[in-house]
Design an enzyme around this catalytic site. Structure first.
Site, PDB file in Angstrom:
ATOM      1  N   TYR A  69       0.803  -1.220   0.000  1.00  0.00           N
ATOM      2  CA  TYR A  69       0.000   0.000   0.000  1.00  0.00           C
ATOM      3  C   TYR A  69       0.839   1.274   0.000  1.00  0.00           C
ATOM      4  O   TYR A  69       0.395   2.305  -0.516  1.00  0.00           O
ATOM      5  CB  TYR A  69      -0.975  -0.018   1.176  1.00  0.00           C
ATOM      6  CG  TYR A  69      -2.144  -0.937   0.933  1.00  0.00           C
ATOM      7  CD1 TYR A  69      -3.221  -0.531   0.155  1.00  0.00           C
ATOM      8  CD2 TYR A  69      -2.160  -2.235   1.448  1.00  0.00           C
ATOM      9  CE1 TYR A  69      -4.298  -1.375  -0.103  1.00  0.00           C
ATOM     10  CE2 TYR A  69      -3.236  -3.096   1.204  1.00  0.00           C
ATOM     11  CZ  TYR A  69      -4.290  -2.654   0.424  1.00  0.00           C
ATOM     12  OH  TYR A  69      -5.349  -3.505   0.161  1.00  0.00           O
ATOM     13  N   ALA A  84     -15.492  -9.985  -2.638  1.00  0.00           N
ATOM     14  CA  ALA A  84     -16.226 -11.220  -2.913  1.00  0.00           C
ATOM     15  C   ALA A  84     -16.889 -11.109  -4.282  1.00  0.00           C
ATOM     16  O   ALA A  84     -17.412 -10.063  -4.647  1.00  0.00           O
ATOM     17  CB  ALA A  84     -17.277 -11.453  -1.837  1.00  0.00           C
ATOM     18  N   ARG A  92     -25.871  -8.609  -7.766  1.00  0.00           N
ATOM     19  CA  ARG A  92     -24.723  -7.787  -7.366  1.00  0.00           C
ATOM     20  C   ARG A  92     -24.979  -7.129  -6.013  1.00  0.00           C
ATOM     21  O   ARG A  92     -24.060  -6.937  -5.221  1.00  0.00           O
ATOM     22  CB  ARG A  92     -24.442  -6.740  -8.447  1.00  0.00           C
ATOM     23  CG  ARG A  92     -24.003  -7.351  -9.782  1.00  0.00           C
ATOM     24  CD  ARG A  92     -23.837  -6.279 -10.860  1.00  0.00           C
ATOM     25  NE  ARG A  92     -23.429  -6.849 -12.137  1.00  0.00           N
ATOM     26  CZ  ARG A  92     -24.261  -7.211 -13.100  1.00  0.00           C
ATOM     27  NH1 ARG A  92     -25.566  -7.079 -12.913  1.00  0.00           N
ATOM     28  NH2 ARG A  92     -23.806  -7.694 -14.240  1.00  0.00           N
ATOM     29  N   ALA A 122     -14.091  -1.375  -9.662  1.00  0.00           N
ATOM     30  CA  ALA A 122     -14.805  -2.367 -10.463  1.00  0.00           C
ATOM     31  C   ALA A 122     -15.568  -3.362  -9.608  1.00  0.00           C
ATOM     32  O   ALA A 122     -16.445  -4.067 -10.108  1.00  0.00           O
ATOM     33  CB  ALA A 122     -13.834  -3.124 -11.371  1.00  0.00           C
ATOM     34  N   ASP A 152     -21.775  -3.173 -19.928  1.00  0.00           N
ATOM     35  CA  ASP A 152     -23.154  -3.394 -20.365  1.00  0.00           C
ATOM     36  C   ASP A 152     -23.400  -2.708 -21.712  1.00  0.00           C
ATOM     37  O   ASP A 152     -24.041  -3.280 -22.601  1.00  0.00           O
ATOM     38  CB  ASP A 152     -24.141  -2.837 -19.337  1.00  0.00           C
ATOM     39  CG  ASP A 152     -23.799  -3.275 -17.925  1.00  0.00           C
ATOM     40  OD1 ASP A 152     -24.341  -4.281 -17.462  1.00  0.00           O
ATOM     41  OD2 ASP A 152     -22.970  -2.591 -17.298  1.00  0.00           O
ATOM     42  N   SER A 153     -22.886  -1.495 -21.844  1.00  0.00           N
ATOM     43  CA  SER A 153     -23.077  -0.747 -23.088  1.00  0.00           C
ATOM     44  C   SER A 153     -22.326  -1.401 -24.245  1.00  0.00           C
ATOM     45  O   SER A 153     -22.811  -1.421 -25.388  1.00  0.00           O
ATOM     46  CB  SER A 153     -22.620   0.705 -22.913  1.00  0.00           C
ATOM     47  OG  SER A 153     -23.420   1.372 -21.953  1.00  0.00           O
ATOM     48  N   ARG A 155     -21.731  -4.622 -24.503  1.00  0.00           N
ATOM     49  CA  ARG A 155     -22.534  -5.794 -24.854  1.00  0.00           C
ATOM     50  C   ARG A 155     -23.763  -5.387 -25.676  1.00  0.00           C
ATOM     51  O   ARG A 155     -24.148  -6.078 -26.629  1.00  0.00           O
ATOM     52  CB  ARG A 155     -22.991  -6.502 -23.576  1.00  0.00           C
ATOM     53  CG  ARG A 155     -21.889  -7.237 -22.826  1.00  0.00           C
ATOM     54  CD  ARG A 155     -22.377  -7.685 -21.456  1.00  0.00           C
ATOM     55  NE  ARG A 155     -21.403  -8.531 -20.775  1.00  0.00           N
ATOM     56  CZ  ARG A 155     -21.378  -8.737 -19.453  1.00  0.00           C
ATOM     57  NH1 ARG A 155     -22.302  -8.146 -18.689  1.00  0.00           N
ATOM     58  NH2 ARG A 155     -20.462  -9.514 -18.912  1.00  0.00           N
ATOM     59  N   HIS A 172     -24.011   2.914 -31.988  1.00  0.00           N
ATOM     60  CA  HIS A 172     -23.835   3.750 -30.807  1.00  0.00           C
ATOM     61  C   HIS A 172     -25.090   3.680 -29.938  1.00  0.00           C
ATOM     62  O   HIS A 172     -26.207   3.873 -30.420  1.00  0.00           O
ATOM     63  CB  HIS A 172     -23.538   5.197 -31.208  1.00  0.00           C
ATOM     64  CG  HIS A 172     -22.317   5.325 -32.056  1.00  0.00           C
ATOM     65  ND1 HIS A 172     -21.043   5.318 -31.535  1.00  0.00           N
ATOM     66  CD2 HIS A 172     -22.182   5.405 -33.405  1.00  0.00           C
ATOM     67  CE1 HIS A 172     -20.158   5.409 -32.523  1.00  0.00           C
ATOM     68  NE2 HIS A 172     -20.829   5.464 -33.665  1.00  0.00           N
ATOM     69  N   HIS A 179     -25.460  -0.552 -12.456  1.00  0.00           N
ATOM     70  CA  HIS A 179     -24.859  -1.737 -13.077  1.00  0.00           C
ATOM     71  C   HIS A 179     -25.468  -2.941 -12.367  1.00  0.00           C
ATOM     72  O   HIS A 179     -24.919  -3.465 -11.402  1.00  0.00           O
ATOM     73  CB  HIS A 179     -23.340  -1.721 -12.903  1.00  0.00           C
ATOM     74  CG  HIS A 179     -22.665  -2.977 -13.396  1.00  0.00           C
ATOM     75  ND1 HIS A 179     -22.817  -3.449 -14.676  1.00  0.00           N
ATOM     76  CD2 HIS A 179     -21.856  -3.861 -12.754  1.00  0.00           C
ATOM     77  CE1 HIS A 179     -22.116  -4.564 -14.817  1.00  0.00           C
ATOM     78  NE2 HIS A 179     -21.539  -4.839 -13.657  1.00  0.00           N
TER      79      HIS A 179
END
Length: 327
Positions: A69, A84, A92, A122, A152-153, A155, A172, A179
């Protein structure tokens, strides 16, 4: 905060499937000049460092090492993937309490180093954990970004491209909001080669409109399907994180749908949620607030309420987590 472009130092916290996929994407795409990896499993981190170093002769020189760190103190970017992971049958949001505790511990250690760079989060639930990093770190909101609905976008665009048989680079469209299960597509602004979806259908009457509408459901549930088949998702998000990283280190002013802190946009305040944003060396330069139709605005309000209410419930039960949400 000025990014030191001659250094381009990245610290990755969490060397599991997502973290190692991100590190591999960085090497393949030659992003950054220095990569330190922190993980509770130091042998795993060392093994990945050795493995990644083996690839440098085929890409470009880069310093890769097991970090601690203290190494965060002069990093341009700290990427947080520890926590996790989502199991079959879990949402989620089911991960919230356990990953908030991990987040609190990580942020305290990073900030103790003197870090003043950009946090890229993330770990799921990403909107909630990005908010926690913002609150716990004390950094300006532009320096705390979540991966949001970037994957997601991607995909969404790919699914449309596959259905219409066009190059994805000419499609587009955005998935915005949480999320998670309350995310939604902004069909009102989706386009193919500059044509609105309605115009495309008019010009191409053989388009399967029902299949087009159903695309969103396959995108929203993609993670569940992948997890059921292979146990986890990691390649897509790894490359998504690499894309955001490149936009930051190269000061690209790229528009990417990330988890961003809202201050009035979409009628929401004091919440992180997925929306297109301009990403630069400052982190989040500006939110691109898409004008939503009435149905889409209702979905955004529902998505934001879901995030806010769930986080409040968890914080009420766990006041020791050390922060609160307003509103």
């Amino acid at each position: 905060m000025t990014v030191k472009s001659n250094q381009q130092k990245i610290i990755l916290i969490g060397d599991g499937a997502v973290g190692s996929s991100y590190a591999y994407a960085l090497i393949n795409q030659n992003i950054g000049q220095e990569l330190g990896i922190i993980d509770v499993n130091k042998d795993k981190a060392l093994g990945d460092v050795m493995d990644l170093n083996s690839a440098l002769a085929f890409t470009a020189p880069k310093k890769i090492y097991v970090a601690d760190y203290d190494d965060c103190h002069d990093a341009d970017l700290v990427v947080f993937t520890a926590g996790a992971s989502q199991k079959p049958g879990e949402t989620r949001l089911d991960l919230t309490e356990k990953n908030l505790r991990i987040t609190k511990d990580v942020v305290e250690k990073v900030m103790a180093s003197g870090f003043n760079g950009i946090f890229l989060v993330a770990t799921n639930p990403v909107d909630i954990l990005t908010y926690a990093v913002y609150k716990l770190s004390g950094l300006p909101s532009n320096q705390v970004i979540g991966s949001g609905t970037s994957l997601d976008s991607a995909r969404f665009r790919q699914a449309i491209a596959n259905l219409l048989n066009v190059d994805v680079r000419n499609v587009h469209g955005y998935i915005i909001g949480e999320h998670g299960d309350t995310e939604f597509p902004v069909w009102s602004h989706a386009n193919v080669a500059g044509l609105q979806i309605s115009e495309w259908i008019q010009n191409n009457p053989d388009t399967d409109e029902k299949a087009l509408v159903d695309i969103f459901f396959s995108v929203r549930d993609a993670a569940y399907e992948i997890i059921s088949k292979k146990g986890a998702t990691f390649y897509g998000i790894g490359v998504s994180l690499a894309r955001i990283t490149r936009a930051i280190l190269n000061n690209e002013h790229a528009v990417i749908p990330v988890s961003a802190y809202l201050e009035g946009e979409y009628g929401q305040d004091d919440i992180y949620i997925g929306t297109p944003s301009i990403i630069t060396s400052k982190g989040l330069e500006k939110i691109v607030e898409i004008p939503l139709n009435d149905s889409e605005m209702e979905k955004m309000q529902h998505s934001a309420s879901t995030i806010r209410n769930h986080l409040k419930e968890v914080l009420d039960k766990n006041p020791d987590l050390g922060f609160t949400i307003s509103g």
